[in-house]
Design a protein around this motif. Structure first.
Motif, PDB file in Angstrom:
ATOM      1  N   GLY A 117       7.354  -0.912  20.222  1.00  0.00           N
ATOM      2  CA  GLY A 117       8.381  -1.200  19.198  1.00  0.00           C
ATOM      3  C   GLY A 117       7.917  -2.313  18.426  1.00  0.00           C
ATOM      4  N   ALA A 118       6.485  -2.876  18.296  1.00  0.00           N
ATOM      5  CA  ALA A 118       6.186  -3.687  17.486  1.00  0.00           C
ATOM      6  C   ALA A 118       5.742  -2.901  16.315  1.00  0.00           C
ATOM      7  CB  ALA A 118       4.852  -4.501  17.977  1.00  0.00           C
ATOM      8  N   PHE A 119       5.435  -1.615  16.132  1.00  0.00           N
ATOM      9  CA  PHE A 119       4.813  -0.870  14.884  1.00  0.00           C
ATOM     10  C   PHE A 119       6.003   0.045  14.419  1.00  0.00           C
ATOM     11  CE2 PHE A 119       1.721  -1.144  18.292  1.00  0.00           C
ATOM     12  CZ  PHE A 119       0.951  -2.197  17.391  1.00  0.00           C
ATOM     13  N   ASP A 120       5.850  -0.089  13.061  1.00  0.00           N
ATOM     14  CA  ASP A 120       7.072   0.917  12.450  1.00  0.00           C
ATOM     15  C   ASP A 120       6.234   1.862  11.546  1.00  0.00           C
ATOM     16  OD1 ASP A 120       5.972  -0.715  10.313  1.00  0.00           O
ATOM     17  OD2 ASP A 120       7.827  -1.821   9.833  1.00  0.00           O
ATOM     18  N   HIS A 121       5.224   2.019  11.663  1.00  0.00           N
ATOM     19  CA  HIS A 121       4.234   3.018  10.633  1.00  0.00           C
ATOM     20  C   HIS A 121       2.928   3.614  11.551  1.00  0.00           C
ATOM     21  CE1 HIS A 121       3.693   5.259   7.256  1.00  0.00           C
ATOM     22  NE2 HIS A 121       2.707   4.678   6.922  1.00  0.00           N
ATOM     23  N   ILE A 122       2.742   4.798  11.107  1.00  0.00           N
ATOM     24  CA  ILE A 122       1.441   5.096  11.638  1.00  0.00           C
ATOM     25  C   ILE A 122       0.820   5.848  10.450  1.00  0.00           C
ATOM     26  CG2 ILE A 122       2.472   7.428  12.670  1.00  0.00           C
ATOM     27  CD1 ILE A 122       0.305   7.089  14.959  1.00  0.00           C
ATOM     28  N   PHE A 123      -0.359   5.871  10.457  1.00  0.00           N
ATOM     29  CA  PHE A 123      -1.321   6.560   9.497  1.00  0.00           C
ATOM     30  C   PHE A 123      -2.877   6.936   9.904  1.00  0.00           C
ATOM     31  CE2 PHE A 123      -1.744   2.299   8.896  1.00  0.00           C
ATOM     32  CZ  PHE A 123      -2.974   2.025   8.705  1.00  0.00           C
ATOM     33  N   VAL A 124      -3.736   7.495   9.367  1.00  0.00           N
ATOM     34  CA  VAL A 124      -5.085   8.206   9.853  1.00  0.00           C
ATOM     35  C   VAL A 124      -5.993   7.405   9.130  1.00  0.00           C
ATOM     36  CG1 VAL A 124      -6.400  10.131   9.700  1.00  0.00           C
ATOM     37  CG2 VAL A 124      -3.955  10.606   9.793  1.00  0.00           C
ATOM     38  N   LYS A 125      -6.976   7.080  10.177  1.00  0.00           N
ATOM     39  CA  LYS A 125      -8.241   6.489  10.075  1.00  0.00           C
ATOM     40  C   LYS A 125      -9.179   7.781   9.978  1.00  0.00           C
ATOM     41  CE  LYS A 125     -11.897   3.357  11.494  1.00  0.00           C
ATOM     42  NZ  LYS A 125     -12.356   2.788  12.797  1.00  0.00           N
ATOM     43  N   ALA A 126      -9.940   8.118   9.029  1.00  0.00           N
ATOM     44  CA  ALA A 126     -10.848   8.953   9.083  1.00  0.00           C
ATOM     45  C   ALA A 126     -12.432   8.387   8.649  1.00  0.00           C
ATOM     46  CB  ALA A 126     -10.795  10.301   7.903  1.00  0.00           C
ATOM     47  N   THR A 127     -13.287   8.915   9.253  1.00  0.00           N
ATOM     48  CA  THR A 127     -14.736   8.427   9.068  1.00  0.00           C
ATOM     49  C   THR A 127     -15.257   9.643   8.673  1.00  0.00           C
ATOM     50  OG1 THR A 127     -14.592   6.925  10.720  1.00  0.00           O
ATOM     51  CG2 THR A 127     -16.805   7.503   9.995  1.00  0.00           C
ATOM     52  N   VAL A 128     -15.928   9.368   7.273  1.00  0.00           N
ATOM     53  CA  VAL A 128     -16.585  10.673   6.518  1.00  0.00           C
ATOM     54  C   VAL A 128     -18.008  10.074   6.011  1.00  0.00           C
ATOM     55  CG1 VAL A 128     -16.489  12.473   4.799  1.00  0.00           C
ATOM     56  CG2 VAL A 128     -14.303  11.801   5.953  1.00  0.00           C
ATOM     57  N   ASN A 129     -18.936  10.500   6.290  1.00  0.00           N
ATOM     58  CA  ASN A 129     -20.150  10.130   5.911  1.00  0.00           C
ATOM     59  C   ASN A 129     -20.507   8.726   6.052  1.00  0.00           C
ATOM     60  OD1 ASN A 129     -20.834  12.760   4.953  1.00  0.00           O
ATOM     61  ND2 ASN A 129     -20.046  12.456   3.006  1.00  0.00           N
ATOM     62  N   ARG A 155     -18.227   6.349   5.718  1.00  0.00           N
ATOM     63  CA  ARG A 155     -17.149   5.716   5.313  1.00  0.00           C
ATOM     64  C   ARG A 155     -15.791   5.748   5.981  1.00  0.00           C
ATOM     65  NH1 ARG A 155     -16.595   7.973  -0.919  1.00  0.00           N
ATOM     66  NH2 ARG A 155     -14.771   6.555  -0.623  1.00  0.00           N
ATOM     67  N   THR A 156     -15.294   4.636   5.986  1.00  0.00           N
ATOM     68  CA  THR A 156     -13.745   4.791   6.596  1.00  0.00           C
ATOM     69  C   THR A 156     -12.956   4.970   5.470  1.00  0.00           C
ATOM     70  OG1 THR A 156     -14.398   3.128   8.238  1.00  0.00           O
ATOM     71  CG2 THR A 156     -12.200   3.281   7.884  1.00  0.00           C
ATOM     72  N   LEU A 157     -12.084   6.124   5.945  1.00  0.00           N
ATOM     73  CA  LEU A 157     -10.837   6.161   4.750  1.00  0.00           C
ATOM     74  C   LEU A 157      -9.735   6.244   5.630  1.00  0.00           C
ATOM     75  CD1 LEU A 157     -12.269   9.915   3.485  1.00  0.00           C
ATOM     76  CD2 LEU A 157     -12.532   7.625   2.401  1.00  0.00           C
ATOM     77  N   TRP A 158      -8.857   5.357   4.795  1.00  0.00           N
ATOM     78  CA  TRP A 158      -7.468   5.144   5.412  1.00  0.00           C
ATOM     79  C   TRP A 158      -6.270   6.262   4.551  1.00  0.00           C
ATOM     80  CZ3 TRP A 158      -7.555   2.040   9.424  1.00  0.00           C
ATOM     81  CH2 TRP A 158      -8.691   1.203   9.518  1.00  0.00           C
ATOM     82  N   LEU A 159      -5.844   7.031   5.289  1.00  0.00           N
ATOM     83  CA  LEU A 159      -5.230   8.050   4.676  1.00  0.00           C
ATOM     84  C   LEU A 159      -3.477   8.202   5.271  1.00  0.00           C
ATOM     85  CD1 LEU A 159      -7.663  10.820   5.593  1.00  0.00           C
ATOM     86  CD2 LEU A 159      -7.520   9.451   3.503  1.00  0.00           C
ATOM     87  N   ASP A 160      -2.635   8.114   4.194  1.00  0.00           N
ATOM     88  CA  ASP A 160      -1.311   7.925   4.547  1.00  0.00           C
ATOM     89  C   ASP A 160      -0.578   9.056   4.030  1.00  0.00           C
ATOM     90  OD1 ASP A 160       1.426   7.002   5.176  1.00  0.00           O
ATOM     91  OD2 ASP A 160       1.090   5.075   4.624  1.00  0.00           O
ATOM     92  N   GLY A 161      -0.051   9.938   5.218  1.00  0.00           N
ATOM     93  CA  GLY A 161       0.531  11.104   4.704  1.00  0.00           C
ATOM     94  C   GLY A 161       1.897  10.914   4.078  1.00  0.00           C
TER      95      GLY A 161
END
Length: 173
Positions: free
Chosen positions: A146-158, A160-166
């Protein structure tokens, strides 16, 4: 007496006036409880409607960053955001097939769809729980989903860290 805080300060700077109880022994247990909800093995039907979309992305080029961006665009543009908080919807995402069929989903559904697409393309990705409202106050709370109100994606490409929010983006349904 707590430090004085201006009444109009964002909530992430204020102490929460709540009493909490939890059955979780730590944040790792919260994570390990939520992680199975985002397993993607077998969620993309090779004969289903999502598979051709993945094939188009794969055929467009070999750059994994461009593929990740195309997958994100697909989820943002083709799936509307709609909060789903009834029943188990507050925690359990609908399947990618349901999300694609309905053309809407909440951040959990859009994250699971994006994860499934990225992993199908061989891109290392994982879900990340977050609190858009509480920010740094989460660590001062007792461990709880319940401490969280959102979820998104952490991708690792080459490397690099990419933070992706659909959830972010304009939908064209």
């Amino acid at each position: 007496k707590p430090d004085e805080m201006p009444g109009d300060a964002p909530i992430r700077f204020q102490k929460l006036p709540i009493v909490e109880a939890t059955d979780f022994s730590g944040w790792e247990q919260v994570s390990s409880t939520m992680a199975p909800l985002y397993k993607t093995d077998g969620l993309i039907d090779p004969n289903g409607p999502i598979a051709p979309e993945i094939a188009k992305i794969m055929a467009a080029g070999t750059d994994p960053v461009a593929r990740a961006a195309a997958a994100l665009r697909l989820v943002q543009d083709k799936i509307r955001y709609q909060a789903i908080t009834l029943g188990t919807g507050n925690y359990v995402p609908q399947t990618p097939a349901e999300t694609w069929s309905l053309r809407y989903g909440d951040c959990k559904a859009k994250t699971l769809l994006l994860l499934a697409i990225l992993r199908q393309m061989g891109i290392d990705a994982e879900p990340v729980l977050a609190s858009a409202k509480l920010g740094g106050l989460v660590s001062s709370r007792l461990p709880s989903a319940g401490a969280f109100d959102h979820i998104f994606v952490k991708a690792t490409v080459n490397g690099r860290t990419l933070w992706l929010d659909g959830k972010i983006g304009r939908a064209h349904v």
